[in-house]
Design a protein around this motif. Structure first.
Motif, PDB file in Angstrom:
ATOM      1  N   VAL A 347      26.285  45.918  44.387  1.00  6.27           N
ATOM      2  CA  VAL A 347      26.859  45.109  43.297  1.00  6.27           C
ATOM      3  C   VAL A 347      28.308  45.508  43.030  1.00  6.27           C
ATOM      4  CG1 VAL A 347      26.716  44.592  40.838  1.00  6.27           C
ATOM      5  CG2 VAL A 347      24.652  44.601  42.203  1.00  6.27           C
ATOM      6  N   ILE A 348      28.584  46.808  43.129  1.00  8.43           N
ATOM      7  CA  ILE A 348      29.954  47.266  42.885  1.00  8.43           C
ATOM      8  C   ILE A 348      30.916  46.548  43.828  1.00  8.43           C
ATOM      9  CG2 ILE A 348      31.507  49.244  43.240  1.00  8.43           C
ATOM     10  CD1 ILE A 348      29.455  51.018  41.935  1.00  8.43           C
ATOM     11  N   ILE A 349      30.505  46.408  45.076  1.00  4.91           N
ATOM     12  CA  ILE A 349      31.376  45.744  46.048  1.00  4.91           C
ATOM     13  C   ILE A 349      31.395  44.227  45.820  1.00  4.91           C
ATOM     14  CG2 ILE A 349      31.348  45.057  48.484  1.00  4.91           C
ATOM     15  CD1 ILE A 349      33.025  47.484  48.071  1.00  4.91           C
ATOM     16  N   ILE A 350      30.215  43.655  45.558  1.00  2.00           N
ATOM     17  CA  ILE A 350      30.162  42.193  45.353  1.00  2.00           C
ATOM     18  C   ILE A 350      30.975  41.785  44.119  1.00  2.00           C
ATOM     19  CG2 ILE A 350      28.605  40.258  44.806  1.00  2.00           C
ATOM     20  CD1 ILE A 350      26.436  41.755  46.370  1.00  2.00           C
ATOM     21  N   SER A 351      31.044  42.702  43.150  1.00  2.00           N
ATOM     22  CA  SER A 351      31.712  42.343  41.894  1.00  2.00           C
ATOM     23  C   SER A 351      33.215  42.152  42.057  1.00  2.00           C
ATOM     24  CB  SER A 351      31.436  43.379  40.811  1.00  2.00           C
ATOM     25  OG  SER A 351      32.056  44.581  41.146  1.00  2.00           O
ATOM     26  N   VAL A 352      33.777  42.487  43.217  1.00  2.00           N
ATOM     27  CA  VAL A 352      35.215  42.202  43.398  1.00  2.00           C
ATOM     28  C   VAL A 352      35.453  40.704  43.511  1.00  2.00           C
ATOM     29  CG1 VAL A 352      35.762  44.395  44.530  1.00  2.00           C
ATOM     30  CG2 VAL A 352      35.241  42.404  45.927  1.00  2.00           C
ATOM     31  N   ILE A 353      34.393  39.943  43.840  1.00  2.00           N
ATOM     32  CA  ILE A 353      34.601  38.513  44.083  1.00  2.00           C
ATOM     33  C   ILE A 353      35.041  37.753  42.818  1.00  2.00           C
ATOM     34  CG2 ILE A 353      33.385  36.377  44.775  1.00  2.00           C
ATOM     35  CD1 ILE A 353      31.988  38.688  46.720  1.00  2.00           C
ATOM     36  N   PRO A 354      34.353  37.958  41.667  1.00  4.99           N
ATOM     37  CA  PRO A 354      34.875  37.237  40.490  1.00  4.99           C
ATOM     38  C   PRO A 354      36.117  37.875  39.867  1.00  4.99           C
ATOM     39  CG  PRO A 354      32.791  38.321  39.946  1.00  4.99           C
ATOM     40  CD  PRO A 354      33.056  38.594  41.391  1.00  4.99           C
ATOM     41  N   LEU A 355      36.577  39.001  40.401  1.00 11.08           N
ATOM     42  CA  LEU A 355      37.734  39.669  39.769  1.00 11.08           C
ATOM     43  C   LEU A 355      38.976  38.767  39.690  1.00 11.08           C
ATOM     44  CD1 LEU A 355      37.916  43.413  40.970  1.00 11.08           C
ATOM     45  CD2 LEU A 355      37.072  42.509  38.840  1.00 11.08           C
ATOM     46  N   PRO A 356      39.482  38.264  40.840  1.00 10.93           N
ATOM     47  CA  PRO A 356      40.691  37.431  40.722  1.00 10.93           C
ATOM     48  C   PRO A 356      40.443  36.170  39.909  1.00 10.93           C
ATOM     49  CG  PRO A 356      40.186  37.907  43.039  1.00 10.93           C
ATOM     50  CD  PRO A 356      39.042  38.409  42.233  1.00 10.93           C
ATOM     51  N   LEU A 357      39.234  35.630  40.042  1.00 10.78           N
ATOM     52  CA  LEU A 357      38.924  34.385  39.334  1.00 10.78           C
ATOM     53  C   LEU A 357      38.800  34.609  37.830  1.00 10.78           C
ATOM     54  CD1 LEU A 357      36.265  33.033  41.848  1.00 10.78           C
ATOM     55  CD2 LEU A 357      38.621  32.267  41.595  1.00 10.78           C
ATOM     56  N   THR A 358      38.576  35.838  37.415  1.00 11.53           N
ATOM     57  CA  THR A 358      38.520  36.160  35.986  1.00 11.53           C
ATOM     58  C   THR A 358      39.908  36.520  35.464  1.00 11.53           C
ATOM     59  OG1 THR A 358      36.259  36.978  36.149  1.00 11.53           O
ATOM     60  CG2 THR A 358      37.551  37.780  34.287  1.00 11.53           C
ATOM     61  N   TYR A 359      40.634  37.324  36.240  1.00  6.46           N
ATOM     62  CA  TYR A 359      41.889  37.850  35.712  1.00  6.46           C
ATOM     63  C   TYR A 359      43.059  36.870  35.819  1.00  6.46           C
ATOM     64  CZ  TYR A 359      39.313  42.136  35.099  1.00  6.46           C
ATOM     65  OH  TYR A 359      38.385  43.057  34.674  1.00  6.46           O
ATOM     66  N   TYR A 360      42.994  35.943  36.773  1.00 10.42           N
ATOM     67  CA  TYR A 360      44.051  34.931  36.874  1.00 10.42           C
ATOM     68  C   TYR A 360      44.130  34.073  35.599  1.00 10.42           C
ATOM     69  CZ  TYR A 360      46.433  30.687  38.465  1.00 10.42           C
ATOM     70  OH  TYR A 360      47.264  29.602  38.565  1.00 10.42           O
ATOM     71  N   PRO A 361      43.010  33.495  35.138  1.00  6.66           N
ATOM     72  CA  PRO A 361      43.090  32.688  33.908  1.00  6.66           C
ATOM     73  C   PRO A 361      43.532  33.493  32.687  1.00  6.66           C
ATOM     74  CG  PRO A 361      40.984  32.336  35.006  1.00  6.66           C
ATOM     75  CD  PRO A 361      41.639  33.475  35.700  1.00  6.66           C
ATOM     76  N   VAL A 362      43.087  34.743  32.614  1.00  7.93           N
ATOM     77  CA  VAL A 362      43.483  35.597  31.477  1.00  7.93           C
ATOM     78  C   VAL A 362      45.001  35.794  31.500  1.00  7.93           C
ATOM     79  CG1 VAL A 362      43.320  37.954  30.535  1.00  7.93           C
ATOM     80  CG2 VAL A 362      41.253  36.776  31.309  1.00  7.93           C
ATOM     81  N   LEU A 363      45.513  36.062  32.694  1.00  6.40           N
ATOM     82  CA  LEU A 363      46.954  36.291  32.849  1.00  6.40           C
ATOM     83  C   LEU A 363      47.748  35.032  32.506  1.00  6.40           C
ATOM     84  CD1 LEU A 363      49.168  38.227  33.843  1.00  6.40           C
ATOM     85  CD2 LEU A 363      48.634  37.549  36.170  1.00  6.40           C
ATOM     86  N   MET A 364      47.283  33.888  32.997  1.00  7.87           N
ATOM     87  CA  MET A 364      48.000  32.634  32.743  1.00  7.87           C
ATOM     88  C   MET A 364      48.001  32.297  31.249  1.00  7.87           C
ATOM     89  SD  MET A 364      49.180  31.536  35.578  1.00  7.87           S
ATOM     90  CE  MET A 364      49.525  29.797  35.468  1.00  7.87           C
ATOM     91  N   THR A 365      46.853  32.487  30.604  1.00 10.52           N
ATOM     92  CA  THR A 365      46.748  32.145  29.182  1.00 10.52           C
ATOM     93  C   THR A 365      47.594  33.082  28.319  1.00 10.52           C
ATOM     94  OG1 THR A 365      44.507  31.382  29.600  1.00 10.52           O
ATOM     95  CG2 THR A 365      45.096  31.726  27.301  1.00 10.52           C
TER      96      THR A 365
END
Lengths: 411, 150
Positions: A347-365
């Motif tokens: 899971v630790i490795i799989i959890s990198v997948i939503p990382l960019p998809l989570t942090y990009y919107p936060v950064l843009m907003t």
């Protein structure tokens, strides 16, 4: 009192994020395998999570938008759905592993069969969440998770060579056979990903709204994220020190959660060992509850359902049903025989997948003046955010190939 | 479609595709590959770590630094991990040149599990307890030697 409660949100999120089942064992293994060579990864990950957590807290306080509303707005329905599915899967599997972890710790504390202790863990967490408000969640696990400070005391008492510890904060290239080099980078990606687990941000931003934050809380938000994350990172440093001090000289890799307390028991005695176990119990239980709630927050916010742990259950029926289902399915996964330790490593490795998809919107907003007004990101935060976003993309791209060449992260 | 949205679509598609491909390759790769030296090293390293971890636990128990419940249950987990490791290693098909070392690893792994089981049952008998601890140290050293041949 209000300030104290606000601070506990950061501590609870950080203890759950930094000291869950996977990261505790993983930090110990990194210390055993590489001594202090990956301290720089921890430092990088800690700064990154502070930056993103602060942004998500600020967005919640100023715009009253939790993470998954931000994700839906910025990525649109399709991108949002992909993120929701990936994040929910990660939350569910992490929750499963953490429930299994609570079962393991209960067995180490009280004995009995693992299946019964896992079932007990599920029932206890389920009933607690039915009864408790969000304030109880953050306070109980935040406060009792503080018992893990015993790891820091043990690490100090082991008298590590502090020069080597601090030298580890300077990035260094690994040497040796290619398999060691690949494993070094696998561990680096996994550590970075473990520190940046997205559920911390989902929980933190939702918690800020549950705690009724507004723009006046921005100072508290900054202090909370820095204090909580630095605290969690220091405890991770302590575990790396313990791994490097007692396991590395023997050339062995600790493989079981129970090995985490060897260092504390060795230098501080039996009582410290028990305190460490109880601290682990609450830290892991906190992570189980937080991942369950994060999954429900994400789904409810994305689909526009009423949500909130502080609201009456009858007013947020679908939100309540969602966290109940996540907890129940998580427990079922473990009770059907999946090993929580192996599960959490994947899971630790799989959890990198939503990382960019989570942090990009936060950064843009957080950089958007229309939404944030005068509270939008300062330029240097935006630059730092983009740098960390690029790093998360690199980690995402590298994670699966590294998982393959290291035989599923075994070496 | 503005540029950031295009980047996102590409990012999402490539993530999903690489995940599916990687999962398929990983499963196919792991199932079809004969046991190579690298993977055999991982198995022997696991046995060695389990032996040393059990020895360390035994030291803590002998010095009364862990509770009896912790000792018994951690022992159970260690033995279980050793047994699973042994079973997995038995099921592996080694490369031709590794057949002897594979068999030696199975034998040593089996002895590690047997000694761990014995040690865990004799905490109250200091003489047998010490004998098993010494045996585990010896087995860890033998595994160390075996790894050097890989």
């Amino acid at each position: 009192m209000r300030k104290y409660l606000d601070l506990m949100l950061g501590v609870a999120a950080a203890i759950g994020g930094f000291l869950d089942l996977g990261q505790m064992l993983f930090a110990l293994q990194i210390g055993a395998k590489f001594a202090y060579l990956q301290m720089w990864v921890l430092l990088l990950g800690t700064i990154a999570i502070i930056v993103f957590m602060e942004m998500s807290g600020r967005i919640a306080a100023v715009a009253q938008q939790p993470s998954f509303v931000v994700i839906r707005e910025q990525l649109g329905p399709r991108g949002g759905w992909v993120t929701l599915v990936a994040a929910t899967l990660v939350n569910l599997l992490t929750c499963a592993a953490e429930i299994g972890g609570v079962g393991i710790i209960l067995k180490l504390l009280l004995g009995g069969s693992l299946e019964w202790q896992t079932a007990l863990a599920f029932v206890a967490l389920f009933l607690f969440l039915m009864w408790a408000s969000f304030t109880w969640v953050e306070n109980l696990f935040g406060l009792l998770g503080l018992l893990t400070v015993v790891f820091a005391v043990a690490a100090y008492q082991l008298h590590p060579h502090w020069g080597d510890v601090f030298a580890g904060f300077i990035p260094s290239s690994p040497q040796g056979p290619s398999s060691d080099v690949f494993f070094y980078w696998y561990s680096a990606v996994a550590l970075f990903s473990a520190v940046l687990l997205p559920y911390e941000v989902y929980l933190y931003s939702s918690g800020a709204i549950e705690d009724d934050w507004d723009a006046e809380e921005l100072g508290v938000n900054r202090i909370t994220t820095i204090f909580g994350c630095v605290f969690g990172a220091l405890l991770t440093v302590a575990l790396i020190v313990i791994g490097a001090s007692i396991f590395q000289p023997l050339g062995m890799t600790p493989q079981l959660p129970g090995s985490t307390i060897y260092g504390s028991a060795m230098v501080l005695g039996k009582v410290a060992g028990v305190i460490a176990l109880v601290g682990m119990l609450f830290a892991i239980a906190g992570a189980a509850v937080e991942t369950g709630l994060s999954g429900a927050y994400g789904i409810a916010q994305f689909l526009g359902w009423p949500w909130g742990k502080s609201r009456k259950m009858k007013d947020v029926r679908r939100f309540t049903a969602t966290w109940m289902i996540i907890l129940a399915v998580g427990a079922a996964i473990i009770l059907f025989g999946v090993d929580p330790v192996k599960l959490v490593q994947y899971v630790i490795i799989i959890s990198v997948i939503p990382l960019p998809l989570t942090y990009y919107p936060v950064l843009m907003t957080a950089s958007d003046e229309k939404i944030m007004g005068k509270h939008k990101n300062p330029r240097w935060i935006t630059i730092a955010g983009w740098c960390f976003f690029v790093l998360t993309c690199i980690a995402t791209a590298a994670a699966i190939p590294l998982l393959i060449v290291t035989h599923g992260g075994q070496g | 479609m503005n540029p950031p949205r295009i980047i996102l679509v590409v990012l999402i598609l490539s993530t999903v595709l690489s995940l599916v491909a990687a999962g398929y390759i990983f499963v196919a790769h792991e199932n079809n590959q004969p046991l190579a030296a690298g993977k055999l090293t991982i198995y022997t390293d696991d046995f060695r770590s389990l032996a040393l971890s059990t020895n360390m636990l035994a030291g803590l128990a002998a010095d009364k630094k862990v509770t009896r419940v912790f000792f018994d249950n951690q022992c159970e987990f260690l033995v279980q991990a050793g047994t699973q490791n042994e079973e997995s290693l038995r099921q592996e098909q080694p490369e031709q040149v590794l057949q002897t070392l594979h068999q030696q690893s199975i034998d040593l792994g089996g002895q590690v599990v047997e000694t761990m089981t014995s040690l865990c049952g004799y905490l109250d008998n200091p003489a047998v307890f010490k004998q098993n601890r010494d045996a585990l140290t010896g087995l860890a050293n033998q595994l160390d030697e075996l790894q050097k041949q890989l």
